[in-house]
Write a protein that holds these residues in place. Structure first.
Motif, PDB file in Angstrom:
ATOM      1  N   VAL A 160       0.932  -1.053  -0.111  1.00 14.88           N
ATOM      2  CA  VAL A 160      -0.282   0.326  -0.259  1.00 14.88           C
ATOM      3  C   VAL A 160       0.878   1.071   0.267  1.00 14.88           C
ATOM      4  CG1 VAL A 160      -1.593   1.075   1.408  1.00 14.88           C
ATOM      5  CG2 VAL A 160      -1.741  -1.075   1.142  1.00 14.88           C
ATOM      6  N   ASN A 161       1.779   0.865   0.590  1.00 14.57           N
ATOM      7  CA  ASN A 161       2.726   2.614   0.618  1.00 14.57           C
ATOM      8  C   ASN A 161       4.252   2.619  -0.682  1.00 14.57           C
ATOM      9  OD1 ASN A 161       2.582   2.757   3.395  1.00 14.57           O
ATOM     10  ND2 ASN A 161       4.397   1.611   3.861  1.00 14.57           N
ATOM     11  N   GLU A 162       3.503   1.789  -1.621  1.00 16.87           N
ATOM     12  CA  GLU A 162       4.524   1.707  -2.756  1.00 16.87           C
ATOM     13  C   GLU A 162       3.588   2.467  -3.390  1.00 16.87           C
ATOM     14  OE1 GLU A 162       7.396   1.726  -3.576  1.00 16.87           O
ATOM     15  OE2 GLU A 162       7.617   1.300  -1.156  1.00 16.87           O
ATOM     16  N   VAL A 163       1.787   1.893  -3.138  1.00 14.56           N
ATOM     17  CA  VAL A 163       1.024   2.834  -4.188  1.00 14.56           C
ATOM     18  C   VAL A 163       0.876   4.211  -3.650  1.00 14.56           C
ATOM     19  CG1 VAL A 163      -1.579   3.236  -4.754  1.00 14.56           C
ATOM     20  CG2 VAL A 163      -0.545   0.639  -4.716  1.00 14.56           C
ATOM     21  N   TYR A 164       0.993   4.787  -2.451  1.00 16.36           N
ATOM     22  CA  TYR A 164       1.143   5.638  -1.832  1.00 16.36           C
ATOM     23  C   TYR A 164       1.837   6.645  -2.209  1.00 16.36           C
ATOM     24  CZ  TYR A 164      -3.399   5.946   1.290  1.00 16.36           C
ATOM     25  OH  TYR A 164      -3.958   6.346   2.397  1.00 16.36           O
ATOM     26  N   LYS A 165       3.563   6.338  -2.515  1.00 16.66           N
ATOM     27  CA  LYS A 165       3.917   7.183  -3.532  1.00 16.66           C
ATOM     28  C   LYS A 165       4.023   7.528  -4.930  1.00 16.66           C
ATOM     29  CE  LYS A 165       8.097   4.907  -0.529  1.00 16.66           C
ATOM     30  NZ  LYS A 165       8.986   4.281  -0.396  1.00 16.66           N
ATOM     31  N   GLU A 166       2.933   6.639  -5.215  1.00 19.51           N
ATOM     32  CA  GLU A 166       2.409   7.130  -6.243  1.00 19.51           C
ATOM     33  C   GLU A 166       1.670   8.794  -6.916  1.00 19.51           C
ATOM     34  OE1 GLU A 166       0.554   4.032  -8.547  1.00 19.51           O
ATOM     35  OE2 GLU A 166       1.516   2.914  -8.055  1.00 19.51           O
ATOM     36  N   PHE A 167       1.787   8.890  -5.389  1.00 15.46           N
ATOM     37  CA  PHE A 167       0.144  10.131  -5.979  1.00 15.46           C
ATOM     38  C   PHE A 167       0.877  11.323  -4.404  1.00 15.46           C
ATOM     39  CE2 PHE A 167      -2.334   6.333  -6.563  1.00 15.46           C
ATOM     40  CZ  PHE A 167      -3.362   6.948  -7.948  1.00 15.46           C
ATOM     41  N   PHE A 168       1.638  10.981  -3.468  1.00 16.86           N
ATOM     42  CA  PHE A 168       1.955  11.609  -2.446  1.00 16.86           C
ATOM     43  C   PHE A 168       3.401  11.432  -2.979  1.00 16.86           C
ATOM     44  CE2 PHE A 168      -1.568  10.156  -0.724  1.00 16.86           C
ATOM     45  CZ  PHE A 168      -2.753  11.551  -1.146  1.00 16.86           C
ATOM     46  N   THR A 169       4.248  12.309  -3.049  1.00 18.25           N
ATOM     47  CA  THR A 169       5.454  12.472  -2.825  1.00 18.25           C
ATOM     48  C   THR A 169       6.589  13.521  -1.542  1.00 18.25           C
ATOM     49  OG1 THR A 169       5.887  14.910  -3.841  1.00 18.25           O
ATOM     50  CG2 THR A 169       6.088  13.648  -4.953  1.00 18.25           C
ATOM     51  N   LYS A 170       5.073  14.068  -0.721  1.00 21.92           N
ATOM     52  CA  LYS A 170       6.009  14.925   0.607  1.00 21.92           C
ATOM     53  C   LYS A 170       4.926  14.943   1.259  1.00 21.92           C
ATOM     54  CE  LYS A 170       6.338  19.750  -0.981  1.00 21.92           C
ATOM     55  NZ  LYS A 170       7.050  20.693  -0.607  1.00 21.92           N
ATOM     56  N   ASP A 171       4.978  14.680   2.478  1.00 19.84           N
ATOM     57  CA  ASP A 171       3.955  15.821   3.611  1.00 19.84           C
ATOM     58  C   ASP A 171       2.927  14.468   3.316  1.00 19.84           C
ATOM     59  OD1 ASP A 171       4.610  18.235   4.006  1.00 19.84           O
ATOM     60  OD2 ASP A 171       3.932  19.144   2.956  1.00 19.84           O
ATOM     61  N   PHE A 172       3.519  13.120   3.675  1.00 19.42           N
ATOM     62  CA  PHE A 172       2.399  11.785   3.729  1.00 19.42           C
ATOM     63  C   PHE A 172       0.886  12.124   4.397  1.00 19.42           C
ATOM     64  CE2 PHE A 172       6.691  10.237   2.542  1.00 19.42           C
ATOM     65  CZ  PHE A 172       6.510  10.664   0.744  1.00 19.42           C
TER      66      PHE A 172
END
Length: 78
Positions: free
Chosen positions: A31-43
């Motif tokens: 799930v974190n890998e997918v989140y990285k596609e959309f969020f690059t900072k301020d997770f």
């Protein structure tokens, strides 16, 4: 299935350790890998719940609280 001795501080410490073990065993890496596609900072913060069954046999449900407009991120020092 019993509380750790030492009061609120020790209970909080143990609860966070337990959460860490749960996260290590879950599919959060995927799930974190997918989140990285959309969020690059301020997770964004995330919450997780154990449910018996999601609609349509889904594997993931994502809760969202969104802000629109001119939003400024402020970091507080604790």
């Amino acid at each position: 299935m019993k509380l750790i001795e030492g009061g609120a501080a020790e209970e909080a410490r143990q609860a966070l350790k337990n959460i860490g073990h749960i996260l290590e065993a879950a599919d959060f890496g995927v799930v974190n890998e997918v989140y990285k596609e959309f969020f690059t900072k301020d997770f964004p913060a995330r919450s997780t719940y154990q449910v018996g069954k999601l609609p349509a046999n889904a594997n993931v449900e994502i809760e969202v609280i969104a802000a629109v407009g001119n939003v400024k991120t402020v970091l507080s020092k604790m």
